[in-house]
Motif scaffolding. Structure first.
Motif, PDB file in Angstrom:
ATOM      1  N   LYS A  55      -6.789   3.153  -0.848  1.00  6.94           N
ATOM      2  CA  LYS A  55      -6.935   2.704  -2.244  1.00  6.94           C
ATOM      3  C   LYS A  55      -7.823   3.661  -3.032  1.00  6.94           C
ATOM      4  N   ALA A  56      -8.864   4.181  -2.404  1.00  8.32           N
ATOM      5  CA  ALA A  56      -9.739   5.147  -3.072  1.00  8.32           C
ATOM      6  C   ALA A  56      -8.977   6.430  -3.392  1.00  8.32           C
ATOM      7  N   LEU A 116       0.824  -1.204   0.000  1.00  2.00           N
ATOM      8  CA  LEU A 116       0.000   0.000   0.000  1.00  2.00           C
ATOM      9  C   LEU A 116       0.863   1.261   0.000  1.00  2.00           C
ATOM     10  N   ASP A 165      -6.961   3.469   7.018  1.00  4.88           N
ATOM     11  CA  ASP A 165      -7.944   2.572   6.423  1.00  4.88           C
ATOM     12  C   ASP A 165      -7.523   2.204   4.996  1.00  4.88           C
ATOM     13  N   GLU A 166      -7.337   0.912   4.759  1.00  3.26           N
ATOM     14  CA  GLU A 166      -6.851   0.419   3.471  1.00  3.26           C
ATOM     15  C   GLU A 166      -7.788   0.780   2.322  1.00  3.26           C
ATOM     16  N   VAL A 167      -9.076   0.670   2.541  1.00  3.26           N
ATOM     17  CA  VAL A 167     -10.059   0.996   1.501  1.00  3.26           C
ATOM     18  C   VAL A 167      -9.986   2.482   1.152  1.00  3.26           C
ATOM     19  N   ALA A 168      -9.871   3.324   2.161  1.00  4.52           N
ATOM     20  CA  ALA A 168      -9.775   4.760   1.934  1.00  4.52           C
ATOM     21  C   ALA A 168      -8.488   5.115   1.192  1.00  4.52           C
ATOM     22  N   LYS A 195      -6.646   5.785  -6.295  1.00  6.11           N
ATOM     23  CA  LYS A 195      -7.452   5.775  -7.522  1.00  6.11           C
ATOM     24  C   LYS A 195      -7.767   7.207  -7.941  1.00  6.11           C
TER      25      LYS A 195
END
Length: 126
Positions: free
Chosen positions: A54-55, A4, A49-52, A58
Motif C-alpha cells: 500500500k505504501a 491489492l 507485506d500488505e502495508v508495504a 501511494k
C-alpha cells in the motif's frame, strides 16, 4: 484477483498513461520512463507485506501526480526561443517580482517576511 493486486495494476497502468501524456512526442523520455516504471515494479513484485504494498502504491500515485503537475516539455523553436507545452493539470504559480524591501535590515528576531509567503497565501486562497 485480490484487491491489492488490482490496486497495483491500476497504479502501474495509470503511471504508463501519464508517462505517454506528459512525454508525448519525446521518444527518448518515453522510453526512459517506461524502462524506469517497469524496473521499479519488477524489482518489488516479490513484496508480500500488505502495508508495504500500500505504501508503494501511494508512492506511485504521488509520482504520477508529480509528473502531471510539475513536468513540462519545452522545445527550442529558434535559437534562444523555447515553446513550453503546459497542460490544464500543470501547476501554475504567480510570478512574484523581486522586492528588495522584503528583508528587513534591523535587529528583530523571529521569522522574517519572505516573498514566498505571499505566493503560498495566494495559492491557499484559491
Amino acid at each position: 484477483m485480490s484487491n491489492l493486486r488490482k490496486l497495483v495494476l491500476q497504479s502501474f497502468k495509470k503511471l504508463h498513461r501519464t508517462r505517454i501524456k506528459v512525454f508525448e512526442g519525446d521518444e527518448k523520455a518515453l522510453t526512459a520512463a517506461r524502462i524506469k516504471i517497469n524496473d521499479e515494479y519488477r524489482k518489488n513484485k516479490h513484496v508480500k507485506d500488505e502495508v508495504a504494498i500500500k505504501a508503494m502504491v501511494k508512492f506511485g500515485e504521488d509520482v504520477e501526480r508529480e509528473l502531471k503537475t510539475q513536468v513540462i516539455q519545452a522545445r527550442e523553436i529558434k535559437p534562444g526561443v523555447y515553446e513550453a507545452r503546459i497542460t490544464e493539470e500543470t501547476l501554475k504559480l504567480d510570478n512574484i517580482p523581486y522586492n528588495e524591501n522584503a528583508v528587513i535590515e534591523d535587529e528583530t528576531t523571529g521569522p522574517r517576511p519572505c516573498c514566498q509567503d505571499k505566493a503560498q497565501t495566494n495559492e491557499l486562497s484559491k
